[in-house]
Design a protein around this motif. Structure first.
Motif, mmCIF file in Angstrom:
data_model
loop_
_atom_site.group_PDB
_atom_site.id
_atom_site.type_symbol
_atom_site.label_atom_id
_atom_site.label_comp_id
_atom_site.label_asym_id
_atom_site.label_seq_id
_atom_site.Cartn_x
_atom_site.Cartn_y
_atom_site.Cartn_z
ATOM 1 N N THR A 66 0.789 -1.080 -0.043
ATOM 2 C CA THR A 66 0.076 -0.182 -0.046
ATOM 3 C C THR A 66 0.839 1.416 -0.045
ATOM 4 O O THR A 66 1.813 1.379 0.712
ATOM 5 C CB THR A 66 -0.899 0.015 1.327
ATOM 6 O OG1 THR A 66 -0.161 -0.083 2.469
ATOM 7 C CG2 THR A 66 -1.624 -1.221 1.250
ATOM 8 N N GLN A 67 0.336 2.316 -0.638
ATOM 9 C CA GLN A 67 1.108 3.668 -0.662
ATOM 10 C C GLN A 67 0.937 4.236 0.598
ATOM 11 O O GLN A 67 2.072 4.898 0.877
ATOM 12 C CB GLN A 67 0.297 4.402 -1.844
ATOM 13 C CG GLN A 67 1.237 5.654 -2.306
ATOM 14 C CD GLN A 67 2.561 5.768 -2.783
ATOM 15 O OE1 GLN A 67 2.958 4.742 -3.569
ATOM 16 N NE2 GLN A 67 3.484 6.522 -2.435
ATOM 17 N N ASP A 68 -0.234 4.192 1.231
ATOM 18 C CA ASP A 68 0.162 4.845 2.604
ATOM 19 C C ASP A 68 0.979 4.375 3.451
ATOM 20 O O ASP A 68 1.443 5.101 4.313
ATOM 21 C CB ASP A 68 -1.359 4.992 3.043
ATOM 22 C CG ASP A 68 -1.991 3.664 3.423
ATOM 23 O OD1 ASP A 68 -1.478 2.613 2.807
ATOM 24 O OD2 ASP A 68 -2.976 3.219 4.299
ATOM 25 N N GLN A 69 1.328 3.145 3.450
ATOM 26 C CA GLN A 69 2.376 2.395 4.122
ATOM 27 C C GLN A 69 3.683 2.929 4.004
ATOM 28 O O GLN A 69 4.511 3.286 4.594
ATOM 29 C CB GLN A 69 2.167 0.755 4.329
ATOM 30 C CG GLN A 69 3.248 0.190 5.289
ATOM 31 C CD GLN A 69 3.427 -0.999 5.440
ATOM 32 O OE1 GLN A 69 3.249 -1.494 4.281
ATOM 33 N NE2 GLN A 69 3.706 -1.443 6.494
ATOM 34 N N PHE A 70 3.880 3.113 2.440
ATOM 35 C CA PHE A 70 5.096 3.930 2.014
ATOM 36 C C PHE A 70 5.442 5.010 2.663
ATOM 37 O O PHE A 70 6.421 5.445 3.039
ATOM 38 C CB PHE A 70 5.250 4.089 0.623
ATOM 39 C CG PHE A 70 5.289 2.934 -0.181
ATOM 40 C CD1 PHE A 70 5.419 1.420 0.252
ATOM 41 C CD2 PHE A 70 5.238 2.721 -1.510
ATOM 42 C CE1 PHE A 70 5.422 0.246 -0.326
ATOM 43 C CE2 PHE A 70 5.065 1.617 -2.194
ATOM 44 C CZ PHE A 70 5.387 0.258 -1.688
ATOM 45 N N ASP A 71 4.367 6.131 3.048
ATOM 46 C CA ASP A 71 4.637 7.118 3.421
ATOM 47 C C ASP A 71 4.828 7.239 5.037
ATOM 48 O O ASP A 71 5.607 8.028 5.687
ATOM 49 C CB ASP A 71 3.091 8.043 3.436
ATOM 50 C CG ASP A 71 2.763 8.497 1.774
ATOM 51 O OD1 ASP A 71 3.708 8.484 0.926
ATOM 52 O OD2 ASP A 71 1.719 8.532 1.565
ATOM 53 N N MET A 72 4.186 6.171 5.476
ATOM 54 C CA MET A 72 4.233 6.280 6.970
ATOM 55 C C MET A 72 5.838 5.542 7.222
ATOM 56 O O MET A 72 6.466 5.832 8.297
ATOM 57 C CB MET A 72 3.258 4.828 7.312
ATOM 58 C CG MET A 72 3.216 4.821 9.109
ATOM 59 S SD MET A 72 4.300 3.500 9.730
ATOM 60 C CE MET A 72 3.819 2.088 9.093
ATOM 61 N N ILE A 73 6.296 4.570 6.270
ATOM 62 C CA ILE A 73 7.726 4.213 6.752
ATOM 63 C C ILE A 73 8.622 5.305 6.569
ATOM 64 O O ILE A 73 9.653 5.293 7.162
ATOM 65 C CB ILE A 73 7.896 2.835 5.626
ATOM 66 C CG1 ILE A 73 7.100 1.596 6.155
ATOM 67 C CG2 ILE A 73 9.405 2.636 5.717
ATOM 68 C CD1 ILE A 73 7.486 1.111 7.444
ATOM 69 N N GLU A 74 8.160 6.259 5.376
ATOM 70 C CA GLU A 74 9.191 7.195 5.062
ATOM 71 C C GLU A 74 9.274 8.366 6.367
ATOM 72 O O GLU A 74 10.379 8.655 6.819
ATOM 73 C CB GLU A 74 8.774 8.184 3.882
ATOM 74 C CG GLU A 74 9.738 9.176 3.488
ATOM 75 C CD GLU A 74 9.296 9.930 2.332
ATOM 76 O OE1 GLU A 74 10.133 10.498 1.750
ATOM 77 O OE2 GLU A 74 8.196 9.687 1.883
ATOM 78 N N LYS A 75 8.132 8.297 7.173
ATOM 79 C CA LYS A 75 8.146 9.180 8.225
ATOM 80 C C LYS A 75 8.891 8.600 9.334
ATOM 81 O O LYS A 75 9.528 9.165 10.204
ATOM 82 C CB LYS A 75 6.736 9.506 8.631
ATOM 83 C CG LYS A 75 6.006 10.605 7.749
ATOM 84 C CD LYS A 75 4.683 10.812 8.172
ATOM 85 C CE LYS A 75 3.845 11.421 7.339
ATOM 86 N NZ LYS A 75 2.321 11.520 7.509
ATOM 87 N N LEU A 76 8.723 7.090 9.397
ATOM 88 C CA LEU A 76 9.358 6.173 10.473
ATOM 89 C C LEU A 76 10.891 6.291 10.417
ATOM 90 O O LEU A 76 11.549 6.507 11.263
ATOM 91 C CB LEU A 76 8.949 5.050 10.395
ATOM 92 C CG LEU A 76 9.285 4.208 11.544
ATOM 93 C CD1 LEU A 76 8.989 4.565 12.959
ATOM 94 C CD2 LEU A 76 8.666 2.765 11.164
#
Length: 172
Positions: A66-76
């Motif tokens: 999922t793309q929203d998890q990519f964004d979450m991992i980038e913030k992480l």
């Protein structure tokens, strides 16, 4: 070096897809400490509590499609690097989306590893590379300290010899 460097490996794996395999691969308790976390809060709390220690730290982050998890991992990843700049980051993602992952999350990552049958071997090689970099940095710091101690000793010896030459010229 005289002692064994203990490496701490933190796995953020919300679906428990790779953490057990990593624990099996790094089973030697004298060299590795492997911990797995399913929630972001636990993961960050552990990194916060260990940020003062100077041991080798590696964070493994598992990705899904999922793309929203990519964004979450980038913030992480940004938060992990904010906590400790020297923590190595390894991203594990689906092999068919690895190019889009590399384009989306391109900063602060030490290794991108696709999830396939070579996952554990590549992970092991990446962790060994990060351990080697950590050891080299430690040796570099120690050699700088030794070099400056040598220079200081030589300067002190020269000053003492010059002072002795002027105070006690009969011995020279």
């Amino acid at each position: 070096m005289s002692g064994i460097i203990k490496t701490h490996i933190y796995c953020y794996d919300d679906h428990r897809g790779f953490a057990e395999e990593v624990k099996k691969r790094f089973a030697d308790q004298s060299k590795y400490y492997v911990a797995s976390y399913q929630t972001r809060e636990e993961f960050i709390a552990r990194l916060e509590s260990d940020k003062l220690f100077k041991f080798c730290k590696v964070a493994m982050l598992g990705l899904h499609d999922t793309q929203d998890q990519f964004d979450m991992i980038e913030k992480l990843t940004k938060e992990v690097k904010r906590i400790d700049q020297h923590t190595g980051l390894i991203l594990l993602g689906p092999s068919e989306r690895m190019e889009s992952i590399k384009r989306t999350i391109k900063f602060n990552i030490d290794a991108y590893i696709p999830k396939n049958r070579n996952l554990i071997l590549r992970t092991h090689n990446s962790v060994k590379k990060l351990i080697s970099e950590h050891s080299i940095n430690l040796l570099r710091k120690r050699s700088r300290i030794s070099f400056f101690a040598l220079i200081g000793f030589l300067l002190l010896t020269c000053c003492i010899l010059i002072a002795a030459y002027f105070k006690l010229p009969m011995y020279f």
